[in-house]
Design a protein around this motif. Structure first.
Motif, PDB file in Angstrom:
ATOM      1  N   MET A  94      -5.517  -8.599   1.832  1.00 31.89           N
ATOM      2  CA  MET A  94      -6.218  -7.786   2.841  1.00 31.89           C
ATOM      3  C   MET A  94      -7.110  -8.681   3.698  1.00 31.89           C
ATOM      4  SD  MET A  94      -8.689  -4.439   2.491  1.00 31.89           S
ATOM      5  CE  MET A  94     -10.204  -5.227   1.971  1.00 31.89           C
ATOM      6  N   GLY A  95      -7.675  -9.700   3.078  1.00 32.58           N
ATOM      7  CA  GLY A  95      -8.477 -10.657   3.854  1.00 32.58           C
ATOM      8  C   GLY A  95      -7.638 -11.331   4.934  1.00 32.58           C
ATOM      9  N   GLY A  96      -6.351 -11.517   4.653  1.00 27.69           N
ATOM     10  CA  GLY A  96      -5.427 -12.074   5.651  1.00 27.69           C
ATOM     11  C   GLY A  96      -5.173 -11.066   6.773  1.00 27.69           C
ATOM     12  N   TYR A  97      -5.008  -9.780   6.409  1.00 29.05           N
ATOM     13  CA  TYR A  97      -4.810  -8.757   7.457  1.00 29.05           C
ATOM     14  C   TYR A  97      -6.012  -8.784   8.413  1.00 29.05           C
ATOM     15  CZ  TYR A  97      -1.965  -6.574   3.630  1.00 29.05           C
ATOM     16  OH  TYR A  97      -1.111  -6.316   2.595  1.00 29.05           O
ATOM     17  N   ILE A  98      -7.200  -8.943   7.807  1.00 33.14           N
ATOM     18  CA  ILE A  98      -8.430  -8.963   8.617  1.00 33.14           C
ATOM     19  C   ILE A  98      -8.499 -10.254   9.445  1.00 33.14           C
ATOM     20  CG2 ILE A  98     -10.966  -8.953   8.514  1.00 33.14           C
ATOM     21  CD1 ILE A  98     -10.607  -7.299   5.861  1.00 33.14           C
ATOM     22  N   THR A  99      -8.011 -11.337   8.858  1.00 35.19           N
ATOM     23  CA  THR A  99      -7.991 -12.611   9.595  1.00 35.19           C
ATOM     24  C   THR A  99      -7.129 -12.482  10.856  1.00 35.19           C
ATOM     25  OG1 THR A  99      -8.316 -13.817   7.541  1.00 35.19           O
ATOM     26  CG2 THR A  99      -7.469 -15.085   9.399  1.00 35.19           C
ATOM     27  N   PHE A 100      -5.974 -11.809  10.737  1.00 29.54           N
ATOM     28  CA  PHE A 100      -5.136 -11.589  11.934  1.00 29.54           C
ATOM     29  C   PHE A 100      -5.911 -10.776  12.980  1.00 29.54           C
ATOM     30  CE2 PHE A 100      -1.465 -11.696   8.732  1.00 29.54           C
ATOM     31  CZ  PHE A 100      -1.095 -12.983   9.055  1.00 29.54           C
ATOM     32  N   ALA A 116      -3.706 -16.657   2.776  1.00 32.21           N
ATOM     33  CA  ALA A 116      -3.246 -16.710   1.379  1.00 32.21           C
ATOM     34  C   ALA A 116      -2.663 -15.367   0.948  1.00 32.21           C
ATOM     35  CB  ALA A 116      -4.421 -17.087   0.464  1.00 32.21           C
ATOM     36  N   ASP A 117      -1.472 -15.416   0.388  1.00 28.31           N
ATOM     37  CA  ASP A 117      -0.838 -14.235  -0.210  1.00 28.31           C
ATOM     38  C   ASP A 117      -0.969 -13.012   0.701  1.00 28.31           C
ATOM     39  OD1 ASP A 117      -0.242 -15.217  -3.218  1.00 28.31           O
ATOM     40  OD2 ASP A 117      -2.167 -16.025  -2.539  1.00 28.31           O
ATOM     41  N   THR A 118      -0.527 -13.189   1.935  1.00 29.29           N
ATOM     42  CA  THR A 118      -0.690 -12.099   2.898  1.00 29.29           C
ATOM     43  C   THR A 118       0.550 -11.976   3.762  1.00 29.29           C
ATOM     44  OG1 THR A 118      -2.294 -11.145   4.444  1.00 29.29           O
ATOM     45  CG2 THR A 118      -1.794 -13.496   4.759  1.00 29.29           C
ATOM     46  N   ARG A 119       0.580 -10.961   4.583  1.00 24.42           N
ATOM     47  CA  ARG A 119       1.737 -10.748   5.461  1.00 24.42           C
ATOM     48  C   ARG A 119       1.279 -10.112   6.771  1.00 24.42           C
ATOM     49  NH1 ARG A 119       2.449  -6.466   1.847  1.00 24.42           N
ATOM     50  NH2 ARG A 119       4.194  -7.401   0.746  1.00 24.42           N
ATOM     51  N   PRO A 120       2.040 -10.352   7.855  1.00 20.45           N
ATOM     52  CA  PRO A 120       1.640  -9.759   9.143  1.00 20.45           C
ATOM     53  C   PRO A 120       2.153  -8.333   9.341  1.00 20.45           C
ATOM     54  CG  PRO A 120       3.500 -11.236   9.454  1.00 20.45           C
ATOM     55  CD  PRO A 120       3.162 -11.299   7.992  1.00 20.45           C
ATOM     56  N   GLN A 121       3.182  -7.939   8.587  1.00 21.19           N
ATOM     57  CA  GLN A 121       3.800  -6.635   8.841  1.00 21.19           C
ATOM     58  C   GLN A 121       2.858  -5.491   8.445  1.00 21.19           C
ATOM     59  OE1 GLN A 121       5.242  -8.970   6.823  1.00 21.19           O
ATOM     60  NE2 GLN A 121       6.901  -9.727   8.118  1.00 21.19           N
ATOM     61  N   PRO A 122       2.997  -4.346   9.122  1.00 23.42           N
ATOM     62  CA  PRO A 122       2.210  -3.171   8.715  1.00 23.42           C
ATOM     63  C   PRO A 122       2.821  -2.530   7.471  1.00 23.42           C
ATOM     64  CG  PRO A 122       3.646  -2.602  10.552  1.00 23.42           C
ATOM     65  CD  PRO A 122       3.871  -4.070  10.269  1.00 23.42           C
ATOM     66  N   ASP A 123       2.174  -1.509   6.940  1.00 28.76           N
ATOM     67  CA  ASP A 123       2.729  -0.780   5.796  1.00 28.76           C
ATOM     68  C   ASP A 123       4.022  -0.067   6.193  1.00 28.76           C
ATOM     69  OD1 ASP A 123       0.739  -1.487   4.043  1.00 28.76           O
ATOM     70  OD2 ASP A 123      -0.068   0.538   3.783  1.00 28.76           O
ATOM     71  N   SER A 124       5.018  -0.130   5.328  1.00 33.28           N
ATOM     72  CA  SER A 124       6.239   0.667   5.515  1.00 33.28           C
ATOM     73  C   SER A 124       5.890   2.131   5.198  1.00 33.28           C
ATOM     74  CB  SER A 124       7.311   0.180   4.546  1.00 33.28           C
ATOM     75  OG  SER A 124       6.848   0.402   3.212  1.00 33.28           O
ATOM     76  N   ASP A 191      -3.449   2.094   7.880  1.00 32.21           N
ATOM     77  CA  ASP A 191      -3.405   2.308   9.333  1.00 32.21           C
ATOM     78  C   ASP A 191      -3.364   1.006  10.125  1.00 32.21           C
ATOM     79  OD1 ASP A 191      -3.561   4.963   8.681  1.00 32.21           O
ATOM     80  OD2 ASP A 191      -5.731   5.113   9.011  1.00 32.21           O
ATOM     81  N   ARG A 192      -3.176  -0.118   9.469  1.00 32.29           N
ATOM     82  CA  ARG A 192      -3.271  -1.386  10.207  1.00 32.29           C
ATOM     83  C   ARG A 192      -2.067  -1.577  11.130  1.00 32.29           C
ATOM     84  NH1 ARG A 192      -1.011  -2.903   5.357  1.00 32.29           N
ATOM     85  NH2 ARG A 192       0.531  -4.592   5.409  1.00 32.29           N
ATOM     86  N   PRO A 193      -2.307  -2.265  12.241  1.00 30.91           N
ATOM     87  CA  PRO A 193      -1.211  -2.501  13.187  1.00 30.91           C
ATOM     88  C   PRO A 193      -0.325  -3.655  12.725  1.00 30.91           C
ATOM     89  CG  PRO A 193      -3.222  -3.525  13.978  1.00 30.91           C
ATOM     90  CD  PRO A 193      -3.586  -2.840  12.687  1.00 30.91           C
ATOM     91  N   ASP A 194       0.784  -3.806  13.418  1.00 30.18           N
ATOM     92  CA  ASP A 194       1.685  -4.923  13.156  1.00 30.18           C
ATOM     93  C   ASP A 194       1.061  -6.201  13.731  1.00 30.18           C
ATOM     94  OD1 ASP A 194       3.787  -6.585  12.710  1.00 30.18           O
ATOM     95  OD2 ASP A 194       5.203  -5.558  14.054  1.00 30.18           O
ATOM     96  N   SER A 195       0.864  -7.207  12.887  1.00 34.12           N
ATOM     97  CA  SER A 195       0.279  -8.466  13.373  1.00 34.12           C
ATOM     98  C   SER A 195       1.353  -9.499  13.701  1.00 34.12           C
ATOM     99  CB  SER A 195      -0.694  -9.037  12.333  1.00 34.12           C
ATOM    100  OG  SER A 195      -1.858  -8.252  12.277  1.00 34.12           O
ATOM    101  N   THR A 196       2.633  -9.125  13.597  1.00 32.18           N
ATOM    102  CA  THR A 196       3.698 -10.094  13.877  1.00 32.18           C
ATOM    103  C   THR A 196       3.571 -10.693  15.285  1.00 32.18           C
ATOM    104  OG1 THR A 196       5.085  -8.790  12.409  1.00 32.18           O
ATOM    105  CG2 THR A 196       6.201 -10.472  13.680  1.00 32.18           C
TER     106      THR A 196
END
Ligand code: MLT
Length: 264
Positions: A94-100, A116-124, A191-196
């Motif tokens: 989640m810290g990575g989602y916030i970093t994006f 670390a251990d993060t991804r840019p995609q939003p929740d499916s 509710d997070r957006p796509d960070s791709t």
């Protein structure tokens, strides 16, 4: 340390020191103490700033809950208050989602990134359903029940079986998080957006790290993240799962120290 900003009390650690600070953003459902091994290893050579996000750890939750942009705005306000113009910004999961989100809004404040251990995609759609289930679980049974459900994914089976001090520290940290802060974070992640689309915009040195045994954000995701960010480095941490930085700090800290040295 405590500071009043944006309508709430934020708890944070700031080791002080010179040079470009490292801002470390914790994952879910954790607090800044997940970075204790990095605070110990890097300070005082590196100034490390590690906050508790709103509603988590010892930070209060303002009315209106949280979105990823709120968390990012809180961190910008913290850097402003500390007089920090630019920082290397790192987050786990989640810290990575916030970093994006932070990079999207405040790229000029970022000297480098650690993802670390993060991804840019939003929740499916399925993951969003899982968020609703977890919110209901916390409402009915409290944060301890969610901590028990999540623990097996956080550390490797080997660590869970043979390193009781690490297992207990992770479990205690998760179980003590306030229910309303957990629920706010679950809604923010859902509710997070796509960070791709953000990845091609990244123009600062970037270190991607992941536990080689992470099943939540597996190594394939880390490799894809590395190849989407120009010049990014990749560190796969052996014998580590989702909480890789906490489970194998000696390996992660070495990679992090090398990365920071390379930038200076
Ligand atoms: C985290 O470690 O921050 C969470 O597992 C992220 C998530 O639930 O998407």
């Amino acid at each position: 340390m405590r500071i009043h900003l944006r309508g709430f009390e934020m708890n944070y650690e700031d080791t002080g020191g010179t040079g470009v600070p490292l801002l470390l953003i914790h994952g879910f459902p954790f607090d800044h103490t997940m970075w204790a091994p990095q605070l110990r290893a890097l300070a005082p050579a590196v100034r490390v700033i590690a906050p508790d996000l709103r509603g988590l750890g010892e930070s209060t939750l303002p009315e209106g809950g949280a979105s990823l942009d709120d968390y990012a705005d809180d961190l910008r306000a913290l850097l402003d208050a500390l007089g920090v113009e630019r920082a290397t910004v790192g987050g786990l999961s989640m810290g990575g989602y916030i970093t994006f989100a932070f990079y999207r809004k405040y790229a000029s404040r970022v000297r480098g990134l650690v993802l670390a251990d993060t991804r840019p995609q939003p929740d499916s759609p399925e993951a969003k359903k899982g968020r609703a289930e977890n919110i209901a679980l916390v409402q009915q049974k409290g944060g301890g029940a969610l901590a028990e459900k999540m623990l097996p994914k956080m550390l490797t089976p080997k660590t869970l079986a043979s390193r009781p001090e690490v297992t207990e520290a992770a479990m205690t940290m998760m179980a003590r998080q306030p229910a309303e802060g957990i629920i706010a974070a679950l809604a923010a992640m859902r509710d997070r957006p796509d960070s791709t689309p953000t990845l091609v915009q990244i123009k600062v040195p970037t270190l991607v790290a992941a536990g080689a045994e992470d099943t939540l954000t597996p190594p394939e995701d880390a490799r894809a993240l590395q190849s989407a960010i120009r010049g990014a480095q990749l560190m796969l941490i052996p014998e580590a799962a989702h909480m890789s930085t906490f489970e194998r700090p000696e390996v992660f800290n070495r990679a992090l120290a090398d990365f920071l040295r390379g930038m200076s």
